[in-house]
Design a protein around this motif. Structure first.
Motif, mmCIF file in Angstrom:
data_model
loop_
_atom_site.group_PDB
_atom_site.id
_atom_site.type_symbol
_atom_site.label_atom_id
_atom_site.label_comp_id
_atom_site.label_asym_id
_atom_site.label_seq_id
_atom_site.Cartn_x
_atom_site.Cartn_y
_atom_site.Cartn_z
ATOM 1 N N ARG A 128 2.498 0.931 5.912
ATOM 2 C CA ARG A 128 2.848 0.406 4.588
ATOM 3 C C ARG A 128 3.459 -0.978 4.734
ATOM 4 N NH1 ARG A 128 1.983 3.599 0.587
ATOM 5 N NH2 ARG A 128 3.339 2.419 -0.775
ATOM 6 N N TYR A 129 3.311 -1.784 3.688
ATOM 7 C CA TYR A 129 3.831 -3.146 3.716
ATOM 8 C C TYR A 129 4.539 -3.466 2.405
ATOM 9 C CZ TYR A 129 0.235 -4.434 0.434
ATOM 10 O OH TYR A 129 -0.531 -4.505 -0.694
ATOM 11 N N ALA A 130 5.396 -4.481 2.465
ATOM 12 C CA ALA A 130 5.998 -5.068 1.267
ATOM 13 C C ALA A 130 6.065 -6.569 1.522
ATOM 14 C CB ALA A 130 7.393 -4.505 1.011
ATOM 15 N N LEU A 131 5.641 -7.342 0.548
ATOM 16 C CA LEU A 131 5.637 -8.798 0.628
ATOM 17 C C LEU A 131 6.583 -9.306 -0.454
ATOM 18 C CD1 LEU A 131 4.421 -11.478 1.671
ATOM 19 C CD2 LEU A 131 2.517 -11.117 0.081
ATOM 20 N N TYR A 132 7.620 -10.035 -0.041
ATOM 21 C CA TYR A 132 8.651 -10.504 -0.954
ATOM 22 C C TYR A 132 8.449 -11.983 -1.291
ATOM 23 C CZ TYR A 132 10.997 -6.151 0.037
ATOM 24 O OH TYR A 132 11.294 -4.817 0.151
ATOM 25 N N PHE A 133 8.757 -12.328 -2.553
ATOM 26 C CA PHE A 133 8.572 -13.689 -3.061
ATOM 27 C C PHE A 133 9.876 -14.208 -3.667
ATOM 28 C CE2 PHE A 133 4.574 -11.450 -3.497
ATOM 29 C CZ PHE A 133 3.668 -12.342 -2.974
ATOM 30 N N THR A 134 9.995 -15.544 -3.699
ATOM 31 C CA THR A 134 11.061 -16.198 -4.459
ATOM 32 C C THR A 134 10.402 -17.169 -5.426
ATOM 33 O OG1 THR A 134 11.303 -18.020 -2.897
ATOM 34 C CG2 THR A 134 12.690 -16.091 -2.538
ATOM 35 N N GLU A 135 11.144 -17.578 -6.418
ATOM 36 C CA GLU A 135 10.750 -18.629 -7.374
ATOM 37 C C GLU A 135 9.361 -18.421 -7.985
ATOM 38 O OE1 GLU A 135 11.188 -22.370 -5.389
ATOM 39 O OE2 GLU A 135 12.950 -21.651 -4.352
ATOM 40 N N PRO A 136 9.056 -17.458 -8.765
ATOM 41 C CA PRO A 136 9.910 -16.371 -9.215
ATOM 42 C C PRO A 136 9.939 -15.238 -8.195
ATOM 43 C CG PRO A 136 7.810 -16.210 -10.313
ATOM 44 C CD PRO A 136 7.771 -17.466 -9.464
ATOM 45 N N ALA A 137 11.024 -14.493 -8.231
ATOM 46 C CA ALA A 137 11.210 -13.377 -7.313
ATOM 47 C C ALA A 137 10.249 -12.245 -7.670
ATOM 48 C CB ALA A 137 12.649 -12.876 -7.373
ATOM 49 N N GLY A 138 9.845 -11.513 -6.662
ATOM 50 C CA GLY A 138 8.958 -10.386 -6.886
ATOM 51 C C GLY A 138 8.599 -9.724 -5.574
ATOM 52 N N VAL A 139 7.877 -8.613 -5.691
ATOM 53 C CA VAL A 139 7.447 -7.850 -4.520
ATOM 54 C C VAL A 139 6.041 -7.337 -4.776
ATOM 55 C CG1 VAL A 139 7.875 -5.826 -3.075
ATOM 56 C CG2 VAL A 139 9.797 -7.061 -4.069
ATOM 57 N N ALA A 140 5.207 -7.431 -3.747
ATOM 58 C CA ALA A 140 3.902 -6.766 -3.749
ATOM 59 C C ALA A 140 3.959 -5.778 -2.589
ATOM 60 C CB ALA A 140 2.778 -7.775 -3.543
ATOM 61 N N ASP A 141 3.605 -4.529 -2.845
ATOM 62 C CA ASP A 141 3.666 -3.549 -1.767
ATOM 63 C C ASP A 141 2.537 -2.558 -1.879
ATOM 64 O OD1 ASP A 141 4.577 -2.222 -4.025
ATOM 65 O OD2 ASP A 141 6.118 -1.122 -2.961
ATOM 66 N N GLY A 142 2.341 -1.832 -0.795
ATOM 67 C CA GLY A 142 1.283 -0.847 -0.788
ATOM 68 C C GLY A 142 1.020 -0.336 0.611
ATOM 69 N N ALA A 143 -0.095 0.348 0.761
ATOM 70 C CA ALA A 143 -0.506 0.904 2.048
ATOM 71 C C ALA A 143 -1.693 0.102 2.570
ATOM 72 C CB ALA A 143 -0.902 2.364 1.878
ATOM 73 N N LEU A 144 -1.746 -0.057 3.874
ATOM 74 C CA LEU A 144 -2.883 -0.731 4.503
ATOM 75 C C LEU A 144 -4.013 0.275 4.696
ATOM 76 C CD1 LEU A 144 -0.971 -2.772 7.226
ATOM 77 C CD2 LEU A 144 -1.886 -3.616 5.059
ATOM 78 N N ALA A 145 -5.222 -0.106 4.359
ATOM 79 C CA ALA A 145 -6.371 0.771 4.554
ATOM 80 C C ALA A 145 -6.669 0.936 6.047
ATOM 81 C CB ALA A 145 -7.583 0.205 3.831
ATOM 82 N N ASP A 146 -6.481 -0.116 6.803
ATOM 83 C CA ASP A 146 -6.654 -0.108 8.259
ATOM 84 C C ASP A 146 -5.496 -0.856 8.847
ATOM 85 O OD1 ASP A 146 -9.152 1.225 8.644
ATOM 86 O OD2 ASP A 146 -10.149 -0.553 7.841
ATOM 87 N N PRO A 147 -5.069 -0.582 9.997
ATOM 88 C CA PRO A 147 -5.519 0.408 10.959
ATOM 89 C C PRO A 147 -4.884 1.773 10.691
ATOM 90 C CG PRO A 147 -3.763 -0.858 11.935
ATOM 91 C CD PRO A 147 -3.995 -1.409 10.546
ATOM 92 N N PRO A 148 -5.335 2.803 11.429
ATOM 93 C CA PRO A 148 -4.738 4.129 11.254
ATOM 94 C C PRO A 148 -3.297 4.132 11.769
ATOM 95 C CG PRO A 148 -6.317 4.152 13.070
ATOM 96 C CD PRO A 148 -6.433 2.810 12.406
ATOM 97 N N PRO A 149 -2.497 5.099 11.348
ATOM 98 C CA PRO A 149 -1.086 5.127 11.740
ATOM 99 C C PRO A 149 -0.861 5.277 13.237
ATOM 100 C CG PRO A 149 -1.666 7.144 10.605
ATOM 101 C CD PRO A 149 -2.837 6.215 10.483
ATOM 102 N N SER A 150 -1.846 5.750 13.956
ATOM 103 C CA SER A 150 -1.711 5.914 15.403
ATOM 104 C C SER A 150 -1.939 4.612 16.166
ATOM 105 C CB SER A 150 -2.695 6.975 15.901
ATOM 106 O OG SER A 150 -4.028 6.564 15.594
ATOM 107 N N SER A 151 -2.354 3.565 15.472
ATOM 108 C CA SER A 151 -2.669 2.306 16.144
ATOM 109 C C SER A 151 -1.411 1.569 16.588
ATOM 110 C CB SER A 151 -3.505 1.414 15.235
ATOM 111 O OG SER A 151 -2.749 1.056 14.119
#
Length: 99
Positions: free
Chosen positions: A29-52
């Motif tokens: 999973r990831y979260a991308l944080y922004f400023t000016e204006p503040a915000g967040v984009a987040d979600g799950a990565l389709a690849d790679p698998p969790p064992s990678s």
């Protein structure tokens, strides 16, 4: 009256500053944080698998962040204080493409 067209979503995003990446039992999973204006984009990565390996997940998270922002990003990664967690500081962000 003609409605004003909405700008593309990526034009409304602020400056990307931090990428957080962590492994869960079923995916990365990831979260991308922004400023000016503040915000967040987040979600799950389709690849790679969790064992990678974390390096593969960091590359995938960077590609996802560049896809969201439509900008070339430079990111320096550091291992977090929790297992399977990394924080990336955005060191450079290329110019926004024209609308």
């Amino acid at each position: 009256m003609t409605p004003h067209p909405r700008p593309p979503f990526w034009l409304t995003l602020g400056t990307p500053t931090v990428v957080v990446l962590h492994r869960t039992s079923d995916r990365w999973r990831y979260a991308l944080y922004f400023t000016e204006p503040a915000g967040v984009a987040d979600g799950a990565l389709a690849d790679p698998p969790p064992s990678s390996a974390p390096a593969a997940a960091r590359s995938s998270a960077l590609r996802k962040a560049e896809e969201i922002t439509r900008r070339r990003l430079g990111v320096e990664w550091q291992e977090g204080d929790r297992p399977d967690c990394w924080t990336g500081t955005v060191t450079s962000a290329g110019p926004r493409p024209p609308a």
